[in-house]
Design a protein around this motif. Structure first.
Motif, short mmCIF file in Angstrom:
data_model
loop_
_atom_site.label_atom_id
_atom_site.label_comp_id
_atom_site.label_asym_id
_atom_site.label_seq_id
_atom_site.Cartn_x
_atom_site.Cartn_y
_atom_site.Cartn_z
N LYS A 45 -10.74 7.83 0.17
CA LYS A 45 -11.53 8.03 -1.04
C LYS A 45 -10.92 9.09 -1.96
O LYS A 45 -11.47 9.36 -3.03
N ALA A 46 -9.80 9.69 -1.54
CA ALA A 46 -9.24 10.78 -2.33
C ALA A 46 -7.74 10.71 -2.54
O ALA A 46 -7.22 11.35 -3.45
N PHE A 47 -7.02 9.91 -1.73
CA PHE A 47 -5.56 9.95 -1.75
C PHE A 47 -4.93 8.58 -1.91
O PHE A 47 -5.51 7.57 -1.50
N GLN A 48 -3.71 8.57 -2.49
CA GLN A 48 -2.86 7.38 -2.55
C GLN A 48 -1.49 7.72 -1.98
O GLN A 48 -0.97 8.82 -2.18
N THR A 49 -0.91 6.76 -1.27
CA THR A 49 0.39 6.97 -0.64
C THR A 49 1.51 6.91 -1.67
O THR A 49 1.48 6.08 -2.59
N VAL A 50 2.50 7.78 -1.51
CA VAL A 50 3.62 7.90 -2.45
C VAL A 50 4.93 7.85 -1.66
O VAL A 50 5.05 8.43 -0.58
N LEU A 51 5.91 7.14 -2.21
CA LEU A 51 7.26 7.08 -1.65
C LEU A 51 8.24 7.62 -2.68
O LEU A 51 8.19 7.24 -3.86
N ARG A 52 9.13 8.52 -2.24
CA ARG A 52 10.17 9.04 -3.13
C ARG A 52 11.54 8.61 -2.63
O ARG A 52 11.78 8.54 -1.43
#
Length: 210
Positions: free
Chosen positions: A62-69
């Motif tokens: 409900k608070a985060f989204q996954t990120v790839l760098r």
């Protein structure tokens, strides 16, 4: 292993030599909010295996989204993708945002640019294969340069007993304890208003300038 978050963070801040640094402009691939995954989002938790928490850390859907760098033309650092999570507010307030994927002209152009910047063919294939299997474009967020404060994990610090930290986003239990991130000599800790978090030596040198 767990440790008291406030105690270990205060020890690091007292022992470490705080220095200014600049985080360079970076491209970040942002995955959908968990609720947007429909039934899949109901079946699984958002458990992300990061370099700091290789066994996986569950981030609040409900608070985060996954990120790839992709850092310095590398998809894998120490055989792991550089992934973690952003709060929704960071995604929604981002200024430089475009589509990336195979489902729109904008997405294809962004994907081509990203693939062209990857130096190893096998890693380029990993990213291309991931997008070939997706039915929707993702977001590509370019973050600007940013002034930060860092602490290098020196031999003196390490031999004084500072072998781990508790990353700022780790929620402590009722005793104030949370899972730790192991440190190595040469790693860097970024100091924030909420605590500290680890960046590996190689990743730091690719993404920051002191």
């Amino acid at each position: 292993m767990k440790a008291h978050k406030a105690i270990i963070t205060n020890s690091i801040l007292a022992e470490g030599n705080k220095r200014p640094c600049t985080k360079l402009e970076l491209q970040n691939i942002v995955f959908p909010m968990w609720n947007d995954l429909g039934l899949i989002g109901m079946m699984f938790r958002q458990c992300v295996a990061t370099k700091e928490q290789p066994s996986g850390n569950i981030y609040d859907e409900k608070a985060f989204q996954t990120v790839l760098r992709i850092i310095g033309g590398k998809v894998l650092m120490s055989n792991r993708p550089d992934c973690y999570c952003w709060k929704f507010s960071k995604v929604t307030s981002a200024k430089n945002v475009s589509k990336i994927g195979t489902c729109s002209a904008e997405g294809i152009l962004s994907l081509c640019n990203v693939l062209n910047g990857i130096t190893h063919e096998a890693e380029k294939s990993l990213v291309a294969d991931m997008f070939a299997k997706l039915k929707n474009d993702l977001l590509l967020v370019t973050t600007p340069q940013e002034q930060r404060t860092c602490i290098e994990v020196t031999e003196v610090m390490y031999h004084s007993g500072i072998h781990y930290c508790v990353d700022e986003w780790m929620e402590p239990d009722e005793n104030g304890d949370a899972e730790v991130t192991r440190l190595s000599i040469g790693d860097y800790l970024i100091v924030t208003d909420s605590g500290v978090y680890r960046i590996g030596h190689d990743e730091f040198l690719e993404t920051h300038v002191i």
